[in-house]
Each structure stands twice: as C-alpha cells, then as structure tokens.
Design an enzyme around this catalytic site. Structure first.
Site, mmCIF file in Angstrom:
data_model
loop_
_atom_site.group_PDB
_atom_site.id
_atom_site.type_symbol
_atom_site.label_atom_id
_atom_site.label_comp_id
_atom_site.label_asym_id
_atom_site.label_seq_id
_atom_site.Cartn_x
_atom_site.Cartn_y
_atom_site.Cartn_z
ATOM 1 N N ASP A 137 0.669 -1.248 -0.057
ATOM 2 C CA ASP A 137 -0.145 0.039 -0.022
ATOM 3 C C ASP A 137 0.702 1.353 -0.045
ATOM 4 O OD1 ASP A 137 -1.903 -2.101 0.136
ATOM 5 O OD2 ASP A 137 -2.756 -1.272 2.058
ATOM 6 N N LYS A 167 -6.699 -4.769 -2.989
ATOM 7 C CA LYS A 167 -7.336 -5.511 -1.646
ATOM 8 C C LYS A 167 -8.357 -4.830 -0.860
ATOM 9 C CE LYS A 167 -3.379 -4.507 1.547
ATOM 10 N NZ LYS A 167 -4.273 -3.543 2.276
ATOM 11 N N CYS A 178 -1.976 -2.461 7.752
ATOM 12 C CA CYS A 178 -2.080 -3.136 6.766
ATOM 13 C C CYS A 178 -0.906 -4.307 6.707
ATOM 14 C CB CYS A 178 -2.438 -2.403 5.475
ATOM 15 S SG CYS A 178 -3.706 -2.036 5.148
#
Ligand code: TIU
Length: 220
Positions: free
Chosen positions: A24, A129, A162
């Site tokens: 990310d 995701k 994450c």
C-alpha cells in the site's frame, strides 16, 4: 538457502521461492489530501521510507525475484466495502468521497496509485485488496502457491495496520515472513516499534525483522 542476519535469529531465505510484498505505498496514505490525511494523520512520516523501499525493490529486481505491490482499493460502486468501514471514525472525508486526489480509496483514482518512485514495472503483480490484509478476497494465496513461493519479504505502510495484518495472514498460511524495518512506517512511531516487537517475540511468533543493509550484505 542463504542466511540473513535478523531478529530473533537468522532468517533462512530461499532465493528461488521468495517474493517481495510492498504493501500500500499509495498516494492515499503518503500524500496530503488522501485517506490517511482524512483520518487526521501526519502523512509526512511515511514518505521517509520511499528511498529504502526503492532500494529493496531494486535488490529484488536485480536478482529477478518476484515483486508484488498491493493497494487498498475499492470498486467505484463500493460494493466490496463494508458499510462499517465507511462509517468508521470521524473522518473529514469518507471512503468514496472526493478529495484533492479523487475519490478516497477507490480504484483508478489518482490518490489510489502507488507513488511514482515505487511504481510497478512490467511483469510485477499488483493486487487490489478491499481489506487491511492482502489475502482477504484477493486470490493471492493461490497465485503465490502456483508460483512456488514459500518465503515473503515485507515492506510498506502502515506497519501495525496493513503490513502486520498481511504478515499475520501470511504466517497462518505457512509462509516464512521477514519484515524490512526501514522500509515500513507508521503514523505512530510507538506502534511501529511495538508491532516489530510483537512479530519477533516468542521466538518469532509472526516472523523475522531486519534492516535493508542485512539483505544487501547477503545478496548485494
Ligand atoms: N490507517 C492506517 O494506518 N492504515 C490503513 O488504513 N491502511 C494501511 O495500513 N494500508
């Protein structure tokens, strides 16, 4: 197998079966006006790991080892975003609302792109995701199994959200996981430090942690 100096003890890296996962590293978390900013965070902290992350990606590319990039991204109709996630907190903008870099956390918007310095190249896998973890609703485990991957090296943001969620999911699926500590960051320094200690405690209950220089020392 090649040994990498790491905590809590040396990590045995299997070069033919190892992939890098960069979690990310998106404008939405790293630049002003994105999702991270909307939650009240100081996003400047996260940009500091771009050089180390670029160095880590460069090492994998030089060896021809797989590089996987994830993005926290929802479909434009938000059908893959639970209402609880949209409601959560008291953000200045909610997921799906328009900010300075387009709609927050929505696939295809400018803010949802990986920062320029770490942009994926031809042949690298990019996984969108809908959750914090990289396995939930992505099919990634099946793709990694088809590639024969048994070892995962982790980088990206944020360490305790994450990255840690993805690493725990990977650990439960049997991957040997190594986090590169100067290629991950949190909006909260104490959470990064705590997440790292939780990972390596109890003999590496979640995995191993090492700085980039130790990977470079082992692999150049
Ligand atoms: N808010 C926060 O720390 N993180 C996230 O929402 N997503 C990721 O960590 N990528």
């Amino acid at each position: 197998m090649t040994q990498v100096t790491a905590r809590p003890y040396p990590y045995e890296l299997d070069p033919g079966h190892t992939a890098l996962v960069v979690i990310d590293m998106q404008r939405d978390f790293i630049e002003p006006g994105g999702f991270g900013d909307s939650l009240g965070n100081d996003v400047a902290r996260l940009a500091a790991i771009i050089p180390a992350t670029a160095g880590l990606i460069g090492l994998f590319r030089r060896h021809g080892w797989p590089v996987i990039h994830t993005r926290e991204a929802h479909k434009p109709d938000l059908s893959d975003c639970p209402p609880s996630k949209i409601r959560r907190g008291n953000p200045s903008l909610h997921i799906g609302e328009s900010g300075a870099m387009g709609r927050l956390l929505v696939a295809g918007e400018p803010g949802n792109q990986i920062v320029e310095a770490l942009a994926p190249i031809e042949g690298e896998i990019v996984v969108d995701k809908p959750g914090k973890g990289m396995f939930w609703a992505t099919g990634l485990h099946e793709r990694l199994q088809a590639m024969g991957i048994t070892h995962l090296v982790f980088a990206g943001v944020t360490t305790e959200v994450c990255v840690q969620t993805s690493m725990r999911e990977a650990n439960d699926r049997g991957y040997e996981c190594l986090l590169v500590e100067d290629a991950t960051e949190s909006y909260f320094p104490q959470f990064k430090a705590s997440a790292i200690e939780m990972i390596v405690a109890q003999g590496g209950i979640v995995g191993w942690v090492t700085p980039l220089r130790e990977l470079e020392a082992s692999f150049g």
